[in-house]
Design a protein around this motif. Structure first.
Motif, PDB file in Angstrom:
ATOM      1  N   VAL A  91      13.997   1.112  -7.846  1.00  0.00           N
ATOM      2  CA  VAL A  91      13.796   1.649  -6.495  1.00  0.00           C
ATOM      3  C   VAL A  91      15.086   2.333  -6.063  1.00  0.00           C
ATOM      4  O   VAL A  91      16.035   1.664  -5.646  1.00  0.00           O
TER       5      VAL A  91
ATOM      6  N   THR B   9      17.820   3.533  -3.909  1.00  0.00           N
ATOM      7  CA  THR B   9      18.099   2.998  -2.577  1.00  0.00           C
ATOM      8  C   THR B   9      19.537   3.292  -2.188  1.00  0.00           C
ATOM      9  O   THR B   9      20.464   2.981  -2.938  1.00  0.00           O
TER      10      THR B   9
ATOM     11  N   ASP C 121       9.820  -4.353   0.601  1.00  0.00           N
ATOM     12  CA  ASP C 121       8.382  -4.052   0.593  1.00  0.00           C
ATOM     13  C   ASP C 121       7.916  -3.633  -0.800  1.00  0.00           C
ATOM     14  O   ASP C 121       6.843  -4.041  -1.261  1.00  0.00           O
ATOM     15  N   ALA C 122       8.739  -2.812  -1.477  1.00  0.00           N
ATOM     16  CA  ALA C 122       8.379  -2.363  -2.828  1.00  0.00           C
ATOM     17  C   ALA C 122       8.328  -3.538  -3.797  1.00  0.00           C
ATOM     18  O   ALA C 122       7.443  -3.620  -4.665  1.00  0.00           O
TER      19      ALA C 122
ATOM     20  N   GLU D 217       5.191  -5.604  -3.003  1.00  0.00           N
ATOM     21  CA  GLU D 217       3.979  -4.886  -3.418  1.00  0.00           C
ATOM     22  C   GLU D 217       3.775  -4.987  -4.922  1.00  0.00           C
ATOM     23  O   GLU D 217       2.648  -5.132  -5.401  1.00  0.00           O
ATOM     24  N   ARG D 218       4.863  -4.909  -5.686  1.00  0.00           N
ATOM     25  CA  ARG D 218       4.758  -4.941  -7.150  1.00  0.00           C
ATOM     26  C   ARG D 218       4.560  -6.362  -7.686  1.00  0.00           C
ATOM     27  O   ARG D 218       3.693  -6.615  -8.533  1.00  0.00           O
TER      28      ARG D 218
END
Length: 310
Positions: free
Chosen positions: A55, A57, A70-71, A74-75
């Motif tokens: 990710v 960032t 959040d990523a 979600e994963r």
């Protein structure tokens, strides 16, 4: 030892990159974050045996750390460990260091670490458990000239960590560990902003980033409030606290002798405001490179050496 979900911020260089490899060797699932997408892809390839999400960032950008969490959720559905190693550095006398550089170092090294802690702890409180590992420095206990922004950030991080640890006493399943290295062979010194005219370097004795990474991984299995990594850390802290006059007399000459190289450099911002993928690596070249030895040895011994020095 169960497989966990580990977020590592600052995963493209130095301690963070070594830590990603160390958790990958354990079989943990990884969420790797840093500014340089291309370098993140390289680190993912180095962790090929692990399930890895990358990710891109910038920790200094508003909302970036929330988006990272959040990523990850979600994963993988959860976060078990959050490791924050992102840091930048600047050399220069305090009054000669541009205000924007000083502020950005503090924003990255202290305020972003606070932001990461806030995001991680909110998730851990919601789930009831988790381990947050912050990377401080021996410079959170002592001072060194020409590094005012970094020192101020690490002192602030030390105070923040202690305060949060006190607040977590009623939730023993949520742990905050502070890992404080001394001098480490990473590229952060060459990547630093420089308004001093001489390139910085880690003063001896210098530890390998893999040693710090092993300490970070060990904190997941054996959480401790604070861990020091470096043979002289205790000696320096003793001198700073017990013999402050002697310390102040000696620290300037020792810094100029051991903490700065003879190489001159024009003023520049280094990687403070933007990533420099060309300069990102596990090691900074301040210790002998033992990787070629590791590659030449076969069997279990060779595998162990490759994990340590690769």
């Amino acid at each position: 030892m169960s497989v966990g979900v580990v977020v590592i911020v600052g995963a493209t260089s130095g301690i963070g990159r070594a830590t990603a490899r160390a958790f990958a060797d354990r079989g943990d699932r990884l969420v790797l974050a840093a500014r340089a997408a291309r370098t993140l892809a390289e680190v993912r390839a180095e962790c090929a045996d692990a399930d890895v999400l990358i990710v891109p960032t910038d920790v200094s950008e508003p909302g970036a750390l929330e988006a990272l969490a959040d990523a990850a959720i979600e994963r993988f559905g959860r976060i078990d460990v959050w490791v924050h190693t992102a840091a930048v550095m600047a050399y220069g006398r305090f009054d000669e260091l541009p205000e924007r550089v000083f502020d950005q170092v503090v924003r990255t090294d202290l305020l972003a670490a606070a932001g990461a802690a806030r995001v991680a702890l909110r998730h851990f409180r919601a789930t009831g458990a988790g381990t947050l590992i912050l990377t401080g420095s021996v410079l959170g206990h002592i001072t060194a000239p020409y590094m005012s922004a970094y020192v101020a950030s690490k002192w602030g991080l030390q105070g923040l960590a202690r305060t949060v640890q006190q607040e977590l006493r009623d939730t023993p399943e949520i742990r905050l560990c502070l890992v404080n290295p001394g001098s480490v062979d990473t590229p952060v010194y060459q990547q630093a902003a420089n308004y001093l005219g001489r390139v910085g370097r880690p003063p001896p004795p210098v530890a390998g980033p893999q040693r710090v990474a092993r300490t970070i991984v060990d904190c997941v299995d054996r959480p401790r409030r604070e861990v020091s990594v470096g043979r002289l850390n205790v000696v320096m802290r003793f001198g700073f606290t017990v013999l402050p006059g002697v310390y102040d007399v000696l620290v300037g000459p020792l810094m100029r002798l051991a903490g700065l190289s003879g190489r001159t450099v024009a003023a520049h911002d280094g990687s403070v405001f933007a990533a420099n993928p060309a300069g990102e690596a596990v090691r900074g070249g301040h210790l002998p490179d033992l990787r070629h030895v590791a590659r030449s040895v076969s069997g279990p011994v060779g595998a162990a050496l490759r994990r340590r020095f690769g």
